[in-house]
Design a protein around this motif. Structure first.
Motif, short mmCIF file in Angstrom:
data_model
loop_
_atom_site.label_atom_id
_atom_site.label_comp_id
_atom_site.label_asym_id
_atom_site.label_seq_id
_atom_site.Cartn_x
_atom_site.Cartn_y
_atom_site.Cartn_z
N GLY A 85 0.85 -1.20 0.00
CA GLY A 85 0.00 0.00 0.00
C GLY A 85 0.88 1.25 0.00
O GLY A 85 2.10 1.18 0.16
N ALA A 86 0.21 2.38 -0.19
CA ALA A 86 0.96 3.63 -0.40
C ALA A 86 1.77 4.04 0.84
O ALA A 86 2.90 4.51 0.71
CB ALA A 86 0.00 4.75 -0.79
N SER A 87 1.22 3.85 2.02
CA SER A 87 1.94 4.29 3.23
C SER A 87 3.18 3.43 3.45
O SER A 87 4.28 3.95 3.68
CB SER A 87 1.05 4.15 4.47
OG SER A 87 -0.20 4.74 4.24
N TYR A 113 -1.39 15.71 2.76
CA TYR A 113 -1.92 14.51 3.41
C TYR A 113 -1.17 14.38 4.74
O TYR A 113 0.01 14.07 4.76
CB TYR A 113 -1.71 13.30 2.51
CG TYR A 113 -1.99 11.97 3.19
CD1 TYR A 113 -3.19 11.75 3.85
CD2 TYR A 113 -1.06 10.94 3.15
CE1 TYR A 113 -3.45 10.54 4.47
CE2 TYR A 113 -1.31 9.72 3.77
CZ TYR A 113 -2.50 9.54 4.43
OH TYR A 113 -2.76 8.34 5.05
N TYR A 181 6.91 15.62 -2.36
CA TYR A 181 5.77 14.74 -2.12
C TYR A 181 4.50 15.43 -2.61
O TYR A 181 4.20 16.56 -2.19
CB TYR A 181 5.66 14.39 -0.63
CG TYR A 181 4.41 13.64 -0.28
CD1 TYR A 181 4.29 12.29 -0.59
CD2 TYR A 181 3.33 14.27 0.32
CE1 TYR A 181 3.13 11.59 -0.30
CE2 TYR A 181 2.16 13.57 0.63
CZ TYR A 181 2.07 12.23 0.32
OH TYR A 181 0.93 11.54 0.60
N VAL A 183 0.22 14.84 -4.20
CA VAL A 183 -0.95 14.02 -4.57
C VAL A 183 -1.58 14.77 -5.74
O VAL A 183 -2.49 15.58 -5.56
CB VAL A 183 -1.94 13.89 -3.38
CG1 VAL A 183 -3.05 12.89 -3.71
CG2 VAL A 183 -1.22 13.48 -2.10
N ASN A 188 -5.79 14.82 -1.51
CA ASN A 188 -6.21 14.81 -0.11
C ASN A 188 -5.33 15.83 0.60
O ASN A 188 -4.11 15.63 0.63
CB ASN A 188 -6.00 13.41 0.49
CG ASN A 188 -6.32 13.36 1.97
OD1 ASN A 188 -6.77 14.34 2.56
ND2 ASN A 188 -6.08 12.21 2.57
N ASP A 216 1.62 10.26 -4.75
CA ASP A 216 0.56 9.36 -4.27
C ASP A 216 -0.59 9.46 -5.26
O ASP A 216 -1.31 10.46 -5.30
CB ASP A 216 0.10 9.79 -2.87
CG ASP A 216 0.90 9.11 -1.76
OD1 ASP A 216 1.87 8.41 -2.08
OD2 ASP A 216 0.54 9.27 -0.58
N VAL A 218 -3.33 7.66 -5.43
CA VAL A 218 -4.30 6.72 -4.87
C VAL A 218 -5.75 7.01 -5.27
O VAL A 218 -6.61 6.17 -5.09
CB VAL A 218 -4.19 6.64 -3.33
CG1 VAL A 218 -2.79 6.22 -2.91
CG2 VAL A 218 -4.55 7.94 -2.66
N TYR A 219 -6.00 8.22 -5.80
CA TYR A 219 -7.39 8.56 -6.17
C TYR A 219 -7.59 8.59 -7.69
O TYR A 219 -8.63 9.03 -8.17
CB TYR A 219 -7.79 9.92 -5.57
CG TYR A 219 -7.73 9.93 -4.05
CD1 TYR A 219 -8.71 9.26 -3.32
CD2 TYR A 219 -6.70 10.55 -3.36
CE1 TYR A 219 -8.65 9.23 -1.93
CE2 TYR A 219 -6.64 10.52 -1.97
CZ TYR A 219 -7.62 9.86 -1.27
OH TYR A 219 -7.57 9.81 0.11
N SER A 268 -2.34 2.33 -5.00
CA SER A 268 -2.88 1.58 -3.86
C SER A 268 -4.25 0.99 -4.20
O SER A 268 -5.04 1.59 -4.92
CB SER A 268 -3.04 2.51 -2.67
OG SER A 268 -3.67 1.84 -1.61
N SER A 270 -6.23 0.46 -1.69
CA SER A 270 -7.04 0.81 -0.52
C SER A 270 -8.37 1.47 -0.89
O SER A 270 -9.39 1.19 -0.28
CB SER A 270 -6.27 1.78 0.39
OG SER A 270 -5.25 1.10 1.06
N ARG A 278 -4.31 -3.84 2.24
CA ARG A 278 -2.92 -3.38 2.42
C ARG A 278 -2.02 -3.80 1.27
O ARG A 278 -0.95 -4.38 1.47
CB ARG A 278 -2.34 -3.92 3.75
CG ARG A 278 -3.02 -3.48 5.03
CD ARG A 278 -2.60 -2.10 5.51
NE ARG A 278 -3.39 -1.06 4.86
CZ ARG A 278 -3.01 0.20 4.71
NH1 ARG A 278 -1.86 0.62 5.11
NH2 ARG A 278 -3.79 1.07 4.13
#
Ligand SMILES: Cc1ncc(COP(=O)(O)O)c(C=O)c1O
Length: 468
Positions: A85-87, A113, A181, A183, A188, A216, A218-219, A268, A270, A278
């Motif tokens: 997962g991303a984290s 984030y 970093y 997104v 987010n 990231d 993730v969306y 991710s 998630s 995960r």
């Protein structure tokens, strides 16, 4: 953790929690996939054994196909490795490609984030997180460059010698001088999407300053047009190139002799299959991905999440995950977003709250999990958050949570709040916004009372994401 502030005896509504609604968890699909992949020992034995360092090969290949189709790039499984997962992967990227002595700073697009800050601090970057503001198009590139230059020249003056790294990256990895970093899609907390020209400028700047952009993404699969009806058949219109696609299209940078590139896409499952799986993926150059797979924790037993990776590979094979996202996840989020925005228009806009309808300037596109509001006529977000807990039993994200830790002055969000529309039932989204409206009205009429109340709240007692 339970709330240390005594809660009002009203139904609790948690608009801080960034979780998917239980309806958006494909339990039956995952259960069937699990049965299938474990049914035959030819498949189940390697799945239940230690994994290859780069991760479960069928998932790498199916992801390459799926992402290739989605972003219109040539599929290449060698550009992808499987992560927890991303984290988890953010931590692995930092372990393998940064050094707390050599890497100068982590530049975070702000608002950021907030839970990423601890991951950076765990890797030795406490006190070296730096905010970079964004405007309607996303990251402010000129400001980022100005701040990088200022930091480099200040450090040159203060210490003559180049800082020596603690780590030896060996033949498969390298240490980057800076980390950025971001997104870039449906961010987010701000919900913004970075324009293509800003994406291009960001990649060029990363190449110039030997920075690694950790993106990231993730969306990315959760975007929808704002206009008109919820149409599950209608494909998402927005497929902006990821930063890693832009980096690849530019070819190898002059100073990049080993071909590590300057971006990694942190993907991710998630938000599209369930946070509990995960499992995620990283995409970068083949050299970067190989180096990432040499992270110590992957070399000891292989990539994380092997069993879930096999289940997800199976759902990509059958097409069921894609179809679940198209027909269920995205339309439900789109509907929830509209419900929340309608409630915001009715109850909060008249009190001066301004949201963004679109995540990209000039386009009617939105996505992700969050609505970011500016309270132009006050009160400050922190006061609203404290009073919302005390008087309404409503938990919200206050703007200052999303400032960059240690560089809060670098970009300030005192007048902002973040509301999540993915978690609470739809009626609670409306009721929560309505009750917030009544509260803000009361507060605007008696600010001094609420300032006094907030002054008595300790920072450590304020809501954090783990509150239930
Ligand atoms: C921007 C961003 N990155 C990472 C994560 C966490 O991703 P994962 O569950 O894959 O660790 C989230 C979850 O809210 C997020 O919003």
């Amino acid at each position: 953790m339970a709330s240390p502030i005594p809660l009002a005896k009203k139904q609790q509504i948690n608009l801080l929690r960034g979780w998917p609604s239980p309806h958006l968890l494909p339990a039956d699909l995952l259960s069937a996939a699990c049965q299938r992949v474990l049914a035959d020992p030819v498949e189940s034995v390697p799945i239940l054994q230690y994994a290859p360092d780069e991760g479960y090969q069928p998932l790498r290949e199916r992801l390459a196909q799926w992402l290739g189709r989605h972003y219109g790039v040539e599929p290449d499984a060698n550009r992808i490795c499987i992560t927890g997962g991303a984290s988890q992967n953010l931590a692995c990227v930092l372990q393998s490609f940064t050094d707390p002595h050599y890497t100068r700073a982590v530049w975070m697009v702000a608002p950021c984030y907030h839970l990423a800050a601890t991951i950076f601090e765990d890797s030795g970057f406490a006190g070296r997180l730096r905010a970079v503001p964004e405007d309607d198009e996303g990251i402010d590139i000129e400001e980022l460059e100005r701040r990088i230059k200022a930091l480099e020249s200040k450090e040159r003056i203060e210490s003559q010698a180049e800082p020596k790294p603690f780590k030896n990256p060996g033949p498969f990895r390298k240490l980057y001088r800076h980390v950025i970093y971001a997104v870039p899609t449906c961010s987010n907390p701000s919900g913004k999407t970075m324009s293509v020209r800003r994406r291009e400028s960001l990649v060029k700047l990363a190449r110039k300053y030997d920075a690694l952009v950790i993106s990231d993404d993730v969306y990315d699969f959760l975007q929808w047009p704002l206009d008109g009806a919820v149409d599950p058949q209608r494909p998402p219109e927005m497929r902006l190139p990821r930063l890693c696609d832009i980096d690849m299209s530019l070819g190898r940078a002059e100073n990049d002799s080993q071909g590590f590139g300057h971006t990694v896409s942190n993907g991710s499952f998630s938000k599209i299959a369930g946070p509990g799986v995960r499992t995620g993926w990283a995409e970068g150059t083949p050299a970067f991905v190989l180096g990432l797979s040499k992270t110590g924790s992957s070399m000891s037993g292989g990539a994380p999440s092997q069993l879930c990776a096999a289940m997800l590979a199976d759902l990509l094979r059958t097409g069921e995950l894609e179809s679940f996202i198209e027909t269920k996840t995205r339309p439900e989020l789109q509907r929830r977003h509209k419900i929340m925005m309608d409630a915001v228009k009715e109850h909060l806009e008249p009190l001066g709250a301004v949201g963004r309808e679109s995540s990209v300037s000039g386009e009617s596109i939105y996505g992700g999990y969050f609505v970011w509001l500016t309270l132009t006529q006050g009160p400050p977000g922190v006061l609203v958050s404290d009073a919302a807990v005390k008087e309404e039993n409503i938990i919200i994200g206050r703007g200052d949570m999303f400032a960059v830790r240690g560089d809060e002055q670098g970009a300030k969000f005192d007048q902002n709040i973040r509301l999540c529309f993915s978690w609470e039932p739809e009626e609670a989204l409306v009721d929560g916004v309505r009750r917030l409206g009544l509260l803000i009205k009361r507060m605007q009429g008696n600010l001094a009372h609420y300032e006094k109340m907030a002054a008595e709240v300790k920072d450590s007692d304020r809501p954090v994401s783990s509150w239930v």
